[in-house]
Scaffold this motif. Structure first.
Motif, PDB file in Angstrom:
ATOM      1  N   SER A 183       0.860  -1.139  -0.012  1.00 50.15           N
ATOM      2  CA  SER A 183       0.037  -0.046   0.089  1.00 50.15           C
ATOM      3  C   SER A 183       0.831   1.300  -0.077  1.00 50.15           C
ATOM      4  CB  SER A 183      -0.954   0.117   1.256  1.00 50.15           C
ATOM      5  OG  SER A 183      -0.327   0.077   2.430  1.00 50.15           O
ATOM      6  N   ALA A 184       2.132   1.215   0.362  1.00 46.83           N
ATOM      7  CA  ALA A 184       3.115   2.136   0.409  1.00 46.83           C
ATOM      8  C   ALA A 184       3.407   2.572  -1.178  1.00 46.83           C
ATOM      9  CB  ALA A 184       4.277   2.132   1.003  1.00 46.83           C
ATOM     10  N   LYS A 185       2.976   1.706  -2.110  1.00 50.12           N
ATOM     11  CA  LYS A 185       3.533   2.091  -3.291  1.00 50.12           C
ATOM     12  C   LYS A 185       3.129   3.299  -3.995  1.00 50.12           C
ATOM     13  CE  LYS A 185       4.154  -2.302  -6.120  1.00 50.12           C
ATOM     14  NZ  LYS A 185       3.418  -3.130  -7.108  1.00 50.12           N
ATOM     15  N   SER A 186       2.042   3.741  -3.864  1.00 52.71           N
ATOM     16  CA  SER A 186       1.899   4.926  -4.547  1.00 52.71           C
ATOM     17  C   SER A 186       1.972   6.192  -3.826  1.00 52.71           C
ATOM     18  CB  SER A 186       0.425   5.108  -4.969  1.00 52.71           C
ATOM     19  OG  SER A 186      -0.476   4.404  -3.770  1.00 52.71           O
ATOM     20  N   ASN A 187       2.689   6.000  -2.618  1.00 52.54           N
ATOM     21  CA  ASN A 187       3.046   7.177  -1.722  1.00 52.54           C
ATOM     22  C   ASN A 187       4.140   8.151  -2.160  1.00 52.54           C
ATOM     23  OD1 ASN A 187       0.854   6.972  -0.332  1.00 52.54           O
ATOM     24  ND2 ASN A 187       1.725   5.608   1.662  1.00 52.54           N
ATOM     25  N   LEU A 188       5.132   7.697  -2.947  1.00 49.60           N
ATOM     26  CA  LEU A 188       6.216   8.227  -3.306  1.00 49.60           C
ATOM     27  C   LEU A 188       5.956   9.759  -3.648  1.00 49.60           C
ATOM     28  CD1 LEU A 188       9.319   7.915  -3.529  1.00 49.60           C
ATOM     29  CD2 LEU A 188       8.959   7.125  -5.842  1.00 49.60           C
ATOM     30  N   ALA A 189       5.189  10.191  -4.479  1.00 53.35           N
ATOM     31  CA  ALA A 189       4.976  11.269  -5.044  1.00 53.35           C
ATOM     32  C   ALA A 189       4.605  12.250  -3.844  1.00 53.35           C
ATOM     33  CB  ALA A 189       3.804  11.311  -6.054  1.00 53.35           C
ATOM     34  N   TYR A 190       3.877  11.541  -3.019  1.00 56.58           N
ATOM     35  CA  TYR A 190       3.280  12.535  -1.993  1.00 56.58           C
ATOM     36  C   TYR A 190       4.118  12.575  -0.490  1.00 56.58           C
ATOM     37  CZ  TYR A 190      -0.210  13.444  -5.061  1.00 56.58           C
ATOM     38  OH  TYR A 190      -0.933  14.016  -6.163  1.00 56.58           O
ATOM     39  N   ALA A 191       5.121  11.981  -0.557  1.00 57.18           N
ATOM     40  CA  ALA A 191       5.970  11.863   0.460  1.00 57.18           C
ATOM     41  C   ALA A 191       6.709  13.002   0.971  1.00 57.18           C
ATOM     42  CB  ALA A 191       6.968  10.648   0.384  1.00 57.18           C
ATOM     43  N   ASP A 192       6.699  13.481   2.139  1.00 60.28           N
ATOM     44  CA  ASP A 192       7.498  14.360   2.725  1.00 60.28           C
ATOM     45  C   ASP A 192       9.306  14.368   2.659  1.00 60.28           C
ATOM     46  OD1 ASP A 192       5.626  16.088   3.229  1.00 60.28           O
ATOM     47  OD2 ASP A 192       5.236  15.628   5.381  1.00 60.28           O
ATOM     48  N   VAL A 193       9.503  13.038   2.945  1.00 57.87           N
ATOM     49  CA  VAL A 193      10.945  12.779   2.924  1.00 57.87           C
ATOM     50  C   VAL A 193      11.329  11.561   1.961  1.00 57.87           C
ATOM     51  CG1 VAL A 193      12.872  12.264   4.320  1.00 57.87           C
ATOM     52  CG2 VAL A 193      11.120  13.583   5.192  1.00 57.87           C
ATOM     53  N   VAL A 194      12.199  11.687   0.966  1.00 53.95           N
ATOM     54  CA  VAL A 194      12.497  10.846   0.075  1.00 53.95           C
ATOM     55  C   VAL A 194      13.634  10.651   0.208  1.00 53.95           C
ATOM     56  CG1 VAL A 194      12.414  10.104  -2.320  1.00 53.95           C
ATOM     57  CG2 VAL A 194      10.415  11.320  -1.325  1.00 53.95           C
ATOM     58  N   VAL A 195      14.276   9.195   0.143  1.00 50.18           N
ATOM     59  CA  VAL A 195      15.696   8.871  -0.120  1.00 50.18           C
ATOM     60  C   VAL A 195      15.793   8.050  -1.399  1.00 50.18           C
ATOM     61  CG1 VAL A 195      17.922   7.744   1.026  1.00 50.18           C
ATOM     62  CG2 VAL A 195      16.092   8.706   2.421  1.00 50.18           C
ATOM     63  N   ALA A 196      16.796   8.449  -2.061  1.00 46.55           N
ATOM     64  CA  ALA A 196      16.902   7.594  -3.495  1.00 46.55           C
ATOM     65  C   ALA A 196      18.330   7.201  -3.616  1.00 46.55           C
ATOM     66  CB  ALA A 196      16.291   8.455  -4.730  1.00 46.55           C
ATOM     67  N   GLY A 197      18.436   6.061  -4.459  1.00 48.89           N
ATOM     68  CA  GLY A 197      19.592   5.764  -4.874  1.00 48.89           C
ATOM     69  C   GLY A 197      19.920   5.493  -6.241  1.00 48.89           C
ATOM     70  N   GLY A 198      21.117   5.642  -6.768  1.00 44.80           N
ATOM     71  CA  GLY A 198      21.484   5.307  -8.304  1.00 44.80           C
ATOM     72  C   GLY A 198      22.393   4.374  -8.514  1.00 44.80           C
ATOM     73  N   LEU A 199      22.991   4.495  -9.759  1.00 42.86           N
ATOM     74  CA  LEU A 199      23.937   3.312 -10.076  1.00 42.86           C
ATOM     75  C   LEU A 199      25.270   3.428  -9.229  1.00 42.86           C
ATOM     76  CD1 LEU A 199      23.932   3.014 -13.962  1.00 42.86           C
ATOM     77  CD2 LEU A 199      23.432   1.237 -12.377  1.00 42.86           C
ATOM     78  N   GLY A 200      25.498   4.777  -8.868  1.00 44.34           N
ATOM     79  CA  GLY A 200      26.653   4.637  -8.085  1.00 44.34           C
ATOM     80  C   GLY A 200      26.930   3.749  -6.882  1.00 44.34           C
ATOM     81  N   LEU A 201      25.629   3.230  -6.528  1.00 43.47           N
ATOM     82  CA  LEU A 201      25.511   2.298  -5.293  1.00 43.47           C
ATOM     83  C   LEU A 201      26.123   0.939  -5.778  1.00 43.47           C
ATOM     84  CD1 LEU A 201      22.039   3.022  -3.760  1.00 43.47           C
ATOM     85  CD2 LEU A 201      24.291   3.625  -2.919  1.00 43.47           C
ATOM     86  N   GLY A 202      26.278   0.651  -6.886  1.00 43.08           N
ATOM     87  CA  GLY A 202      27.002  -0.474  -7.369  1.00 43.08           C
ATOM     88  C   GLY A 202      26.450  -1.847  -7.374  1.00 43.08           C
ATOM     89  N   SER A 203      25.413  -2.133  -6.386  1.00 40.43           N
ATOM     90  CA  SER A 203      24.739  -3.294  -6.497  1.00 40.43           C
ATOM     91  C   SER A 203      23.462  -3.301  -5.733  1.00 40.43           C
ATOM     92  CB  SER A 203      25.563  -4.320  -5.700  1.00 40.43           C
ATOM     93  OG  SER A 203      25.712  -3.927  -4.416  1.00 40.43           O
ATOM     94  N   PRO A 204      22.646  -4.393  -5.893  1.00 37.93           N
ATOM     95  CA  PRO A 204      21.395  -4.612  -5.341  1.00 37.93           C
ATOM     96  C   PRO A 204      21.517  -4.444  -3.829  1.00 37.93           C
ATOM     97  CG  PRO A 204      21.471  -6.249  -6.892  1.00 37.93           C
ATOM     98  CD  PRO A 204      22.793  -5.348  -6.911  1.00 37.93           C
ATOM     99  N   GLU A 205      22.387  -5.293  -3.481  1.00 37.38           N
ATOM    100  CA  GLU A 205      22.649  -5.239  -1.917  1.00 37.38           C
ATOM    101  C   GLU A 205      22.849  -3.752  -1.293  1.00 37.38           C
ATOM    102  OE1 GLU A 205      24.499  -7.243  -4.241  1.00 37.38           O
ATOM    103  OE2 GLU A 205      22.895  -8.748  -4.085  1.00 37.38           O
ATOM    104  N   ASN A 206      23.801  -2.991  -2.038  1.00 42.00           N
ATOM    105  CA  ASN A 206      23.983  -1.825  -1.654  1.00 42.00           C
ATOM    106  C   ASN A 206      22.595  -0.793  -1.440  1.00 42.00           C
ATOM    107  OD1 ASN A 206      26.646  -2.207  -0.746  1.00 42.00           O
ATOM    108  ND2 ASN A 206      27.270  -1.387  -2.890  1.00 42.00           N
ATOM    109  N   PHE A 207      21.873  -1.400  -2.357  1.00 41.52           N
ATOM    110  CA  PHE A 207      20.386  -0.653  -2.440  1.00 41.52           C
ATOM    111  C   PHE A 207      19.825  -0.588  -1.134  1.00 41.52           C
ATOM    112  CE2 PHE A 207      16.216   0.779  -3.424  1.00 41.52           C
ATOM    113  CZ  PHE A 207      16.513   1.992  -3.966  1.00 41.52           C
ATOM    114  N   GLN A 208      20.029  -1.610  -0.460  1.00 38.22           N
ATOM    115  CA  GLN A 208      19.237  -1.868   1.041  1.00 38.22           C
ATOM    116  C   GLN A 208      19.673  -0.674   1.867  1.00 38.22           C
ATOM    117  OE1 GLN A 208      17.088  -4.080   1.599  1.00 38.22           O
ATOM    118  NE2 GLN A 208      17.575  -4.772  -0.558  1.00 38.22           N
ATOM    119  N   LEU A 209      20.866   0.026   1.603  1.00 39.03           N
ATOM    120  CA  LEU A 209      21.428   1.084   2.767  1.00 39.03           C
ATOM    121  C   LEU A 209      20.342   2.282   2.451  1.00 39.03           C
ATOM    122  CD1 LEU A 209      25.306   1.081   1.805  1.00 39.03           C
ATOM    123  CD2 LEU A 209      23.956  -0.295   3.795  1.00 39.03           C
TER     124      LEU A 209
END
Ligand SMILES: Cc1cc2nc3c(=O)[nH]c(=O)nc-3n(C[C@H](O)[C@H](O)[C@H](O)COP(=O)(O)OP(=O)(O)OC[C@H]3O[C@@H](n4cnc5c(N)ncnc54)[C@H](O)[C@@H]3O)c2cc1C
Ligand SMILES: Cc1cc2nc3c(=O)[nH]c(=O)nc-3n(C[C@H](O)[C@H](O)[C@H](O)COP(=O)(O)OP(=O)(O)OC[C@H]3O[C@@H](n4cnc5c(N)ncnc54)[C@H](O)[C@@H]3O)c2cc1C
Lengths: 368, 281
Positions: free
Chosen positions: A231-257
């Motif tokens: 249910s959190a799926k569609s909340n991104l657009a309306y969230a007050d705080v967003v943390v995002a990651g990109g390719l610089g993280l290097g791996s899906p494991e690091n995306f957990q950070l």
């Protein structure tokens, strides 16, 4: 039609000739906002559009009307009543049993008939899947112009709607007019217009319009609706705080950070497009031109270079923080605060530091 | 089964540059590609043809050079390609585009058989309005299924189609009748590699090329610039932000602490806001 060999683009070469508005269009007055409601919920973009529509109506010295379409009952009445609290002078309701779920055929007829009967000069819809599906059909039926996915609306000195939209991935903007046809239609991106304040107001003028369709007239049937599991799926657009990651993280494991930091901040997490393409993150988490537009108070981007297609989705954030190892990364051109360091090492430290600062204990400290 | 797939040739946007002074798109030398979204439509169409038999016709409106994209579509396995090209079509907005494409689809119907399904992509990467699919459907009186994530079932005998349509907050499972128009969502399939035989055939294939007149356009004033209610009045670059990011200096402290200090210094209310968001109130 774009001709790849010609510059400037063919569309931009379209001559802007304003003739006298044909006689039969002169009766078209007032600004309308289509209120998108499904399963009892009004999509927030509708209220954002009421805010934008109010400004246009004031400039034009005309009324702002909300148009609510849906099944008879509480939800539709409530949406119409709410529209007054967001600035409506009047509301139109088309309520009918066949309008229970969104179906193009029935909704197109409902909106087209209302337009033909009451003749607005401007008609705005949210650029959602529903809004774009409906707007395309309605504009074609009415044989009028439709500007897609706008980010800015204004009326110029002679009262024409100037609808501005990003093109070529946000590297350029273009302002489009529908000069000699009515209504002037536009779809507007969610989260681009600010959410107006809700002010308690009585629902004064409500006009009900009949649809005149029976279920047998409608070919398309809705077999079921499968809500997004998370249910959190569609909340991104309306969230007050967003943390995002990109390719610089290097791996899906690091995306957990990224997820870890988001959890501590009570934030939604998002990503740049390549992570969706690699299958590390689901597509509903993509931020940018072909993903979500966000407007949080705080946006933290880790290992994201800041390509224009990403930038257009985050520019509305109050405070943009970039974590990147490359001090020349383009994201530092539009972030407010940057830190040049390895995100894979910083993220866990940041998570811990925030955890300490934001504990309930610190709340008391701040309050005192 | 006869399926028409509308494809658009677009400049490869990854390589597009904007002229810094004139604010025009520098298209010279930019390679063109099939609009990436259209490949999902093409693959969906090819899968249905493989299952039920029949033909896939690809259609594009564009300059003569759009023939390249049609040949490319043939290499993937499309059976026939139609190029709609005429100077009268230039400068079309979506209303004028759908007039031309709908007219051509009627002509395709008369010439090669009525389509059971017309496919388009969700949107293009240049105009990216997502308005052409719904516009064609309305003009041809076809039922429309937009943002389709999955086609569950097509029954050519009962003439029905069942599909999953992405909507806000979930998926609608819809059932409707053929003929219909489907706009396919991205990432719903992967375009096939195409057989060697198709590549050979594509190189030699006759592209059906129609002018406005050939396609049966009756009213030229509904085409191109003339037939477009919208007008692009101004193209301009977004205003650049004056200052760049404040880069946090963390020479003598842990970087995380330094960063948080900078954030709270910049926005004093943020700490209290974060505390409430972190604890869900
Ligand atoms: C039509 C079209 C639509 C698009 N739509 C979108 C969209 O909606 N959203 C979107 O995001 N993109 C979109 N893109 C893609 C966009 O152009 C970029 O390719 C993409 O945003 C780049 O993602 P990235 O920043 O994660 O990766 P990269 O550009 O590869 O950047 C990675 C960054 O990480 C940094 N880095 C490396 N290691 C570390 C480390 N250890 N710690 C910290 N930093 C590190 C690097 O310096 C670099 O700046 C679109 C492209 C096209 C053509
Ligand atoms: C910068 C810019 C902004 C524009 N803004 C607007 C606007 O706001 N309103 C407006 O009415 N017009 C607008 N136009 C004009 C519009 O791009 C053209 O009308 C174009 O021919 C079709 O629209 P699209 O590219 O948005 O297609 P979309 O509607 O995004 O395309 C959906 C699908 O339709 C099919 N399709 C589209 N074009 C063709 C074609 N030529 N041949 C075959 N199939 C096709 C493809 O399957 C495609 O995936 C704009 C053009 C430019 C360059």
């Amino acid at each position: 039609m774009s001709e790849p060999t010609k510059a400037p683009p063919a569309a931009a070469g379209r001559a802007a000739t304003k003739k006298e508005l044909p006689e039969h269009f002169k009766a078209y007055k007032h600004v309308w906002v289509f209120i998108e409601q499904e399963r009892g919920q009004v999509h927030p973009v509708s209220w954002e559009l009421m805010g934008a529509g109010r400004k246009l109506a004031d400039k034009l010295k005309v009324d702002l009307a909300a148009v609510v379409i849906g099944p008879p009952g509480e939800a539709v009445q409530h949406a119409a009543a709410e529209s007054f609290c967001y600035g409506a002078d009047l509301a139109y309701i088309v309520a009918d049993e066949v309008l229970g779920d969104y179906r193009n055929e029935a909704y197109t007829k409902a909106l087209t008939d209302t337009v033909n009967t009451f003749k607005p000069e401007i008609l705005l819809l949210g650029a959602t899947t529903l809004g774009r599906d409906l707007a395309g059909s309605v504009a074609t039926t009415l044989l009028t112009g439709l500007t897609a996915d706008c980010t800015e609306l204004d009326v110029d000195a002679d009262g024409s709607l100037a609808a501005t939209r990003p093109t070529f991935g946000g590297s350029l903007l273009c302002t489009i007019y529908t000069l000699n046809y009515r209504p002037q239609m536009a779809t507007v991106r969610p989260r681009v217009m600010p959410m107006p304040d809700r002010v308690e107001k009585p629902a004064t003028r409500i006009i009900e319009h009949k649809l005149g369709l029976v279920e047998e007239d409608i070919v398309t049937k809705v077999l079921s609706f499968i809500p997004d599991r998370d249910s959190a799926k569609s909340n991104l657009a309306y969230a007050d705080v967003v943390v995002a990651g990109g390719l610089g993280l290097g791996s899906p494991e690091n995306f957990q950070l990224v997820k870890g930091l988001a959890a501590v901040l009570g934030a939604e997490f998002g990503c740049s497009r390549p992570l969706v393409q690699k299958g590390w993150v689901t597509s509903d988490r993509q931020i940018g031109q072909t993903g979500k537009t966000i407007r949080p108070k705080l946006y933290i981007a880790a290992g994201i270079s800041g390509a224009i297609q990403h930038r257009v989705g985050v520019e509305g954030a109050d405070l943009i923080v970039a974590i990147n190892t490359d001090k020349n990364a383009p994201i530092f051109d539009f972030a407010h605060v940057g830190i040049v360091t390895d995100a894979i090492r910083l993220l866990p430290a940041l998570t811990e530091a925030f955890r300490a600062r934001l504990s309930p204990h610190s709340r008391d400290r701040i309050a005192s | 089964m006869h399926i028409v797939v509308c494809i658009k040739q677009v400049p490869d946007s990854a390589q597009i540059r904007v002229h810094p002074v004139t604010n025009t798109i520098m298209r010279q030398g930019v390679p063109t590609i099939i609009n990436p979204y259209d490949l999902f439509a093409l693959e969906a169409a090819l899968q249905l043809r493989d299952k039920f038999g029949g033909e896939v016709t690809v259609l594009t409106m564009g300059p003569p050079s759009a023939e390249d994209s049609l040949r490319r579509a043939l290499t993937y396995g499309a059976d026939r390609a139609v190029l709609l090209t005429d100077r009268f079509f230039a400068g079309a907005d979506t209303l004028a585009t759908t007039y031309a494409l709908a007219t051509a689809i009627r002509k395709i119907s008369e010439t090669f058989g009525a389509p059971d399904i017309v496919f388009t992509g969700k949107q293009t990467i240049d105009g990216d309005t997502a308005q052409v699919g719904p516009g064609i459907a309305k003009r041809l009186g076809l039922l429309q299924l937009t943002y389709v994530a999955k086609i569950n079932e097509v029954d050519p005998v009962a003439r029905t189609i069942e599909a999953e349509r992405r909507s806000e907050g979930g998926v609608q499972v819809l059932k409707t009748k053929l003929p219909c128009l489907v706009t396919m969502l991205e990432a719903t399939n992967e375009i096939r590699r195409g057989a060697m035989a198709d590549a050979l055939r594509a190189a030699r294939a006759q592209i059906v090329t129609w002018s406005a007149k050939d396609a049966g356009v009756e009213d030229i004033s509904k085409c191109g610039l003339k037939g477009s209610p919208t007008i692009v009045k101004r193209v301009f670059a977004p205003s650049a932000r004056a200052e760049k990011a404040t880069i946090v200096d963390f020479a003598n402290r842990p970087p995380a602490e330094a960063l948080i200090e900078e954030l709270f210094k910049r926005q004093p209310k943020l700490e209290a806001e974060l505390i409430s968001s972190a604890h869900g109130f």
